[in-house]
Design an enzyme around this catalytic site. Sequence first.
Site, PDB file in Angstrom:
ATOM      1  CD  GLU A 181      -2.907  -0.990   2.392  1.00 25.59           C
ATOM      2  OE1 GLU A 181      -3.541   0.079   2.404  1.00 25.59           O
ATOM      3  OE2 GLU A 181      -3.087  -1.899   3.214  1.00 25.59           O
ATOM      4  CG  ASN A 182       1.063   5.341   1.899  1.00 27.88           C
ATOM      5  OD1 ASN A 182       1.189   6.305   1.150  1.00 27.88           O
ATOM      6  ND2 ASN A 182       0.722   5.469   3.173  1.00 27.88           N
TER       7      ASN A 182
END
Length: 562
Positions: free
Chosen positions: A383-384
């Site tokens: 993620e991110n």
Amino acid sequence: MRTSTLGRPRRRLVALLGTAALALTGAVALPGSAEAANILSNAGFESGGLSPWTCTGNLGSVVSSPVHSGSKALQGAVSSSDNAKCSQTVSVQPNTTYSLTAWVRGNYVYLGVDGGASTWTPSASSYTQLSVSFTTGASQTSATIYTHGWYGQGTYWADDISLDGPGGGGGSDTQAPTAPTGLTSTGKTSSSVSLSWNASSDNVGVTGYDVYNGSSRVTTVTGTSATVGGLSASTSYTFTVRARDAAGNTSGASNAVTVTTSAGGGGGTGFKQAAPYLYEGWGDPPNPQTVMSATGIKWFTMAFVLDSGGCNPAWDGSRPLTGGADQTAINQIRAAGGDIVPSFGGWQGSKLGANCSSASALAAATQKVIDAYGLKAVDFDIENTDEFENEAVQAKILTALKTLKANNPGLKTIVTFGTSTTGPTYYGNRLIEQAKSIGADIDVFTIMPFDFGGGSDMYGNTVNATEGLKNKLKSTFGWDDATAYAHIGISGMNGLSDQQENTTPQIWTQIRDWANSHHIARLAYWAVNRDRPCPGGGVTSNCSGISQTNWQFTSITAGFTG
């Protein structure tokens, strides 16, 4: 994205739109004559496939709803970084006026010809016709027609695209390309065959390759590879390829290759896992044996393994890898006949994928966790911006997982990542493409279908997102439907999400039943810590924010069999 209250944020699309960037000038229709004949191929997408259209980011697909006419239409899954441009190159005649039309639906949908005229609509809640005319240049023999959406503005649809005018050929170029060589099969399933060949040469330039099954043309592509779908299991097919140029000259046939498709019944990893997240660092973690006894659940996804510094794994980057609360929970789970898969990464914290210096270092760090607990599976929650939106880190993680599978026979590898309502975003597509490119042999691609930024239809959004993932896996790996579903996981969020979406027990039951009927590989949700009632309690760490019974979502998840 997830708030700090929950500590388990997921990513969502952010619209990147500047009004100045949208100002395109439509062209004035030019005089001239043209025969009233549509020279585009697969103009209404009734073949059920895209070919000979190609779409950037593999974001185009053929859908059965909504359509303008017939039974199929084009869908472009626009992301925040890709406008899902779909195009087709055709032969045209010089100094000739052509009329281009299409029926489109969605926000900021464009229609045009590369290097020439275009038109667009800012908003079409139902199918609206766009039209534009253009005149070819004095020596022009090909034109590339396109339609696309706009960054962050949502999915668009197009149907019944028409380019009226005379077809190409008849110019001064009469030399055909050389025949393709080296045709070979690069893979097969029970319903598809993947092919590749060496490029042809031409005095002007090759514009496409026609793939034949026997004497029937089955697809047209612009590159030197193709996947032919819709085939029957355990059946022999003979393929050849011919090259063509902009003037319509066609080469001789390549060498023939005969391939027998695999036996029917689909394929996959044989791996099925109902494994909701359990987090010992947050949200009043329950005793796992209590939950197992009440629900029948056997697997848990344990969150999160992070970097404690120097590429060394630790729970949450701070709790010891062994000897702490996490090992106590794992021992309890195993004593009750269950098992765990650790999740590496997540939204926050110092992550091994981003901070280990190389794929080999990351594999070594992960191996410490495998050895500590004798693991059967590992999940990388990517993620991110530090991992998911960093292509080099994506490749590092996938390469490490490939190494781990080679060093740990039988180990199952899972990657988990965000999604749009229609399937993977640009970075999700990139992750899948990298996995194919390096031969990572990922067992399960798990999407997180929530935090879309609103939208009440969590069942419909989840199904649509999963179907989009299935289509991407099919197009990337050449799998049939059954094989693609068998490599898919869904990781939802019970009750209220960060974006106030509400997945009720009834909706989660629908999602579970759909997952069973399509025989996907994995079902999870965030998180067991929240699987307790608190109607009106909002988005919090130790309850769902809605009315339910204790451990109701876990009980539903335990009914997932794949």
